[in-house]
Write an enzyme that holds these catalytic residues in place. Sequence first.
Site, PDB file in Angstrom:
ATOM      1  N   ILE A 128     -57.080  33.203 -55.994  1.00 22.29           N
ATOM      2  CA  ILE A 128     -57.018  31.880 -56.613  1.00 22.29           C
ATOM      3  C   ILE A 128     -55.567  31.477 -56.880  1.00 22.29           C
ATOM      4  CG2 ILE A 128     -57.708  30.503 -58.610  1.00 22.29           C
ATOM      5  CD1 ILE A 128     -60.012  31.229 -56.732  1.00 22.29           C
TER       6      ILE A 128
ATOM      7  N   SER B 264     -53.961  30.512 -53.507  1.00 21.71           N
ATOM      8  CA  SER B 264     -54.505  29.259 -52.978  1.00 21.71           C
ATOM      9  C   SER B 264     -54.052  28.075 -53.826  1.00 21.71           C
ATOM     10  CB  SER B 264     -56.029  29.318 -52.910  1.00 21.71           C
ATOM     11  OG  SER B 264     -56.601  29.423 -54.189  1.00 21.71           O
ATOM     12  N   GLU B 265     -54.029  28.214 -55.141  1.00 26.28           N
ATOM     13  CA  GLU B 265     -53.647  27.092 -55.993  1.00 26.28           C
ATOM     14  C   GLU B 265     -52.176  26.708 -55.817  1.00 26.28           C
ATOM     15  OE1 GLU B 265     -55.369  24.955 -57.653  1.00 26.28           O
ATOM     16  OE2 GLU B 265     -57.223  25.979 -57.175  1.00 26.28           O
ATOM     17  N   ILE B 266     -51.300  27.698 -55.655  1.00 29.67           N
ATOM     18  CA  ILE B 266     -49.891  27.370 -55.407  1.00 29.67           C
ATOM     19  C   ILE B 266     -49.757  26.660 -54.063  1.00 29.67           C
ATOM     20  CG2 ILE B 266     -47.578  28.324 -55.056  1.00 29.67           C
ATOM     21  CD1 ILE B 266     -48.381  28.622 -57.905  1.00 29.67           C
TER      22      ILE B 266
END
Length: 267
Positions: free
Chosen positions: A32, A35-37
């Site tokens: 997570i 992916s979020e960065i």
Amino acid sequence: MQPEEFTLFVHERGTALFRDMPWRRDTDAYNILVSEIMLQQTQVDRVLPKFEAFMARFPNVAALASSPLSDVLVLWSGLGYNRRAKFLHEAAKMIVREFEGELPSSQAELTRLPGVGVNTAGAIVTYAFNQPVVYIETNVRTVYLQHFFENNSDVSDAMIREKVEATLDRNEPRLFYWALMDYGSWLKRNGVKNIARSKHYRKQAPLEGSVRQVRGRIVRALTLGECSLDALQKAVDSGDGRFEKAYEQLLLERLIQQQGEQVRLTQ
DNA sequence: CTCCAGATGC
DNA sequence: GCATCTGGAG
């Protein structure tokens, strides 16, 4: 529409529009975080292949933290905003050093990581730990502008936050936010362009002719290997002063380093 | 031209 | 508060 009704509606849209993604199949906190960065200001379709390659090369926090930054930048090149790669690399080192290799599970602690602001921290807490927190990003804005502020302009995030708090499914926050992402993305693909009614909307400067364009070219050139400053300049200098600015920025941010006349990505 | 699962530094 | 950071797709 009543709050309860809206929550059900979002879930229904989410079921109908669900997009399969690797970080949805495995919601491990490291997946997570990465992916979020990557997804900051970057579309899902462009992130997917980079995410797969990144995970194959850096499968866990320890692997990322112990790799040279230059390896991370080589893999990141082409995704854009390459300073995110440095933030992520530093975050991995901080997680090893200060959190015993495990991502913290509170929004406040996550915010201490470089490149992780309050919204990305909210997303991590939501998707990795399934905790009901309120966070705002572009898909959330699109959905709530569409349903609660159809005739308003200059809508602040504080106003949207109030509506999210009233409608967030606190039993299934992860599913609820997935649904918001998929529905918001669907609205945009289908012609809903309401984001300019957000108070926080900023018109973006064109890439062509910008310093950041040259900056990207410098990093990309150096992913092929180190070279002399002279050769680098010959390869990417547009002769209008942009090269000097971009080069200084990259040195200051320590994405690149110079030894004598040789320039390379930071190790 | 526009937009994108924003953050940082001033 | 505001400018800056990327690159590709529509």
